[in-house]
Design a protein around this motif. Structure first.
Motif, PDB file in Angstrom:
ATOM      1  N   LYS A  76       5.112  10.415  -1.162  1.00 12.87           N
ATOM      2  CA  LYS A  76       4.317   9.194  -1.202  1.00 12.87           C
ATOM      3  C   LYS A  76       4.957   8.169  -2.127  1.00 12.87           C
ATOM      4  O   LYS A  76       5.362   8.486  -3.240  1.00 12.87           O
ATOM      5  CB  LYS A  76       2.898   9.496  -1.684  1.00 12.87           C
ATOM      6  N   PHE A  77       5.055   6.924  -1.629  1.00 12.75           N
ATOM      7  CA  PHE A  77       5.565   5.795  -2.396  1.00 12.75           C
ATOM      8  C   PHE A  77       4.637   4.602  -2.184  1.00 12.75           C
ATOM      9  O   PHE A  77       3.908   4.536  -1.195  1.00 12.75           O
ATOM     10  CB  PHE A  77       6.970   5.388  -1.924  1.00 12.75           C
ATOM     11  N   PHE A  78       4.721   3.656  -3.091  1.00 12.24           N
ATOM     12  CA  PHE A  78       4.018   2.387  -2.956  1.00 12.24           C
ATOM     13  C   PHE A  78       4.985   1.416  -2.274  1.00 12.24           C
ATOM     14  O   PHE A  78       6.068   1.144  -2.794  1.00 12.24           O
ATOM     15  CB  PHE A  78       3.600   1.848  -4.331  1.00 12.24           C
ATOM     16  N   GLY A 115       0.829  -1.200   0.000  1.00 12.70           N
ATOM     17  CA  GLY A 115       0.000   0.000   0.000  1.00 12.70           C
ATOM     18  C   GLY A 115       0.864   1.250   0.000  1.00 12.70           C
ATOM     19  O   GLY A 115       2.093   1.186   0.024  1.00 12.70           O
ATOM     20  N   PHE A 116       0.192   2.385  -0.026  1.00  8.92           N
ATOM     21  CA  PHE A 116       0.900   3.664  -0.071  1.00  8.92           C
ATOM     22  C   PHE A 116       1.208   4.165   1.335  1.00  8.92           C
ATOM     23  O   PHE A 116       0.363   4.120   2.228  1.00  8.92           O
ATOM     24  CB  PHE A 116       0.074   4.706  -0.820  1.00  8.92           C
ATOM     25  N   ARG A 164      -1.775   6.880   6.755  1.00  7.05           N
ATOM     26  CA  ARG A 164      -2.947   7.761   6.767  1.00  7.05           C
ATOM     27  C   ARG A 164      -3.614   7.802   8.135  1.00  7.05           C
ATOM     28  O   ARG A 164      -4.216   8.803   8.509  1.00  7.05           O
ATOM     29  CB  ARG A 164      -3.958   7.322   5.717  1.00  7.05           C
ATOM     30  N   TRP A 197      10.103   0.026  -1.846  1.00 12.22           N
ATOM     31  CA  TRP A 197       9.185   1.069  -2.263  1.00 12.22           C
ATOM     32  C   TRP A 197       9.517   1.545  -3.663  1.00 12.22           C
ATOM     33  O   TRP A 197      10.639   1.460  -4.132  1.00 12.22           O
ATOM     34  CB  TRP A 197       9.141   2.219  -1.274  1.00 12.22           C
ATOM     35  N   GLU A 216       3.974   7.390   3.181  1.00 13.73           N
ATOM     36  CA  GLU A 216       4.854   8.512   2.865  1.00 13.73           C
ATOM     37  C   GLU A 216       6.190   8.294   3.558  1.00 13.73           C
ATOM     38  O   GLU A 216       6.244   7.845   4.699  1.00 13.73           O
ATOM     39  CB  GLU A 216       4.222   9.828   3.301  1.00 13.73           C
ATOM     40  N   HIS A 232       5.073   3.766  -8.163  1.00 15.68           N
ATOM     41  CA  HIS A 232       3.782   3.298  -8.675  1.00 15.68           C
ATOM     42  C   HIS A 232       3.710   1.777  -8.547  1.00 15.68           C
ATOM     43  O   HIS A 232       4.732   1.102  -8.693  1.00 15.68           O
ATOM     44  CB  HIS A 232       3.653   3.721 -10.145  1.00 15.68           C
ATOM     45  N   PRO A 233       2.534   1.213  -8.281  1.00 14.70           N
ATOM     46  CA  PRO A 233       2.419  -0.246  -8.144  1.00 14.70           C
ATOM     47  C   PRO A 233       2.897  -1.045  -9.365  1.00 14.70           C
ATOM     48  O   PRO A 233       3.276  -2.203  -9.232  1.00 14.70           O
ATOM     49  CB  PRO A 233       0.917  -0.470  -7.926  1.00 14.70           C
TER      50      PRO A 233
END
Length: 115
Positions: free
Chosen positions: A29-31, A6-7, A95, A46, A9, A49-50
């Protein structure tokens, strides 16, 4: 084997171009993916993008010496990772506290000592 993804930061150190500006810290933000497998293959990686095929960065699980849950200056749900061979800690921001705790549990399942 993917344990968690998931994402999140990542706190990054930036050096402004202006003379005398000092060092700035910012969140990007990174995946993130917590990967299982054989002991030497386990990592927290990380990318932007996925669908990326290469890591932007990663930490081998065997190098992580400590994971702590902390609250950021504005109450953010953060994880702080200490790792062998790194100059300073790695700070990650979720989050909410539930998401942070899910990542902490995933790292614990991979064999990381969490406090």
């Amino acid at each position: 084997e993917t344990v968690c993804f998931g994402f999140l930061e990542l706190q990054l150190r930036r050096q402004p171009k202006e003379a005398g500006a000092g060092v700035c810290w910012q969140w990007q933000k990174f995946f993130f993916i917590a990967k299982g497998g054989r002991h030497h293959e386990r990592c927290l990686g990380w990318c932007l993008h996925p669908n990326c095929e290469k890591w932007t960065g990663h930490i081998l699980v065997q190098k992580i010496t400590q994971v702590r849950s902390v609250r950021g200056k504005s109450g953010e749900a953060c994880l702080v990772l200490q790792s062998e061979g790194q100059l300073g800690p790695t700070a990650l921001k979720a989050r909410h506290s539930r998401e942070r705790d899910e990542w902490k549990d995933a790292l614990r399942r991979l064999g990381v000592r969490c406090s």
